[in-house]
Design an enzyme around this catalytic site. Structure first.
Site, PDB file in Angstrom:
ATOM      1  N   MET A 129       1.250  -1.274   0.253  1.00  0.00           N
ATOM      2  CA  MET A 129      -0.487   0.297   0.272  1.00  0.00           C
ATOM      3  C   MET A 129       1.035   1.367  -0.154  1.00  0.00           C
ATOM      4  O   MET A 129       0.187   2.309  -0.383  1.00  0.00           O
ATOM      5  CB  MET A 129      -1.255   0.300   1.503  1.00  0.00           C
ATOM      6  N   GLU A 130       1.999   1.183   0.526  1.00  0.00           N
ATOM      7  CA  GLU A 130       2.923   2.459   0.714  1.00  0.00           C
ATOM      8  C   GLU A 130       3.273   2.919  -0.802  1.00  0.00           C
ATOM      9  O   GLU A 130       3.625   3.413  -1.164  1.00  0.00           O
ATOM     10  CB  GLU A 130       4.041   2.565   1.711  1.00  0.00           C
ATOM     11  N   THR A 131       4.175   1.562  -1.028  1.00  0.00           N
ATOM     12  CA  THR A 131       4.801   2.270  -2.323  1.00  0.00           C
ATOM     13  C   THR A 131       5.042   1.402  -3.424  1.00  0.00           C
ATOM     14  O   THR A 131       5.925   1.322  -4.664  1.00  0.00           O
ATOM     15  CB  THR A 131       6.762   2.040  -1.995  1.00  0.00           C
ATOM     16  N   TRP A 252       0.056   4.133  12.307  1.00  0.00           N
ATOM     17  CA  TRP A 252       1.680   4.016  11.463  1.00  0.00           C
ATOM     18  C   TRP A 252       0.546   4.945  10.215  1.00  0.00           C
ATOM     19  O   TRP A 252       1.184   5.667   9.857  1.00  0.00           O
ATOM     20  CB  TRP A 252       0.267   2.498  10.467  1.00  0.00           C
TER      21      TRP A 252
END
Length: 271
Positions: A129-131, A252
């Site tokens: 999801m982040e990168t 987070w």
């Protein structure tokens, strides 16, 4: 990660301001546009250097109107339903890719879980999801955006600490200043650690002597697990709404839709 600083009641904020001068206050007056940025930057550098911080990585930084625009419109990115958010940030192709990593990186993921108590699907969900599993970490120097956000009055104290931390990382040689590049908010690496969180939670899991969240998959995933454990993750506990670890998602990312989406993404990877 892009964790948003929590609000505080006025009285507490006033008391804190009276009791302690922050780096931002020591550096100079914050601003709401770029007109005072150059003066603030010079004042910040003088203050930082007096505190033993090497500010050479800030050479040539400019007021970043792009990061301010994104900062002011973050709420738009978290609108809609969880399913709509997942379609944008964790589509079916990401679930399939994560399941592939569950198999190909099984040995590494087992070692990380044994040491930190965080389930593999949780780490893969964050990474995806982040990168996009490291494919979209960004290539923008962190120093301009961090200086801009430290100067900006909205969260000056929060980002002054992040700028201090970024300069410390470079000064101590943990990551070279030239390699400290990200997606635009000062985050580093494949799961987008803010600099202060790098200093607290990054680990050298591959044993090469460096805490490399840019190139080392082992360091990236283990550091993410260490972050979660450091914020109270219960080994093997559930992470969906109402379960033992669901509240840790808030450390987070503070956006409720992001938390729900991460929990659902991890669940889909595991099943």
């Amino acid at each position: 990660m892009a964790v948003l600083a929590k609000g505080r009641v006025f009285a507490a904020a006033t008391l804190a301001a009276l009791m302690m001068a922050t780096g931002a206050q020591a550096a100079g007056q914050c601003g709401k546009d770029g007109s005072g940025f150059a003066a603030w930057t010079e004042a910040y550098k003088a203050d930082a250097q007096a505190r033993g911080i090497d500010t050479r990585p800030m050479q040539g930084v400019k007021y970043d109107t792009g990061v301010i625009k994104i900062d002011r419109s973050q709420h738009k990115a978290f609108k809609g339903t969880v399913e709509q958010f997942l379609a944008r940030r964790a589509p079916a192709s990401y679930v399939s890719k994560a399941k592939g990593y569950m198999k190909s990186q099984a040995g590494l993921l087992r070692k990380i879980e044994a040491q930190f108590g965080v389930q593999p699907e949780v780490l893969l969900a964050i990474w995806g999801m982040e990168t996009g599993f490291g494919a979209n970490s960004g290539n923008k120097s962190v120093f301009g955006p961090l200086a801009t956000l430290a100067y900006d009055c909205r969260r000056s104290e929060f980002f002054t600490n992040e700028l201090d931390s970024a300069l410390e990382i470079a000064q101590k040689g943990y990551i070279s200043a030239a390699q400290m590049r990200g997606a635009g908010f000062g985050e580093l690496g494949q799961t987008q650690f803010l600099p202060s969180k790098y200093l607290q939670f990054a680990v050298d899991f591959d044993g090469d002597g460096r805490r490399d969240l840019i190139h080392s998959r082992a360091d990236v995933l283990a550091s993410t697990a260490n972050f979660l454990r450091g914020h109270g993750w219960s080994a093997g506990g559930g992470y969906r709404p109402g379960e033992a670890n669901y509240g840790v998602w808030n450390d987070w990312n503070r956006a409720t839709i992001y938390q729900k989406a991460l929990a659902e993404f991890a669940h889909r990877i595991a099943n």
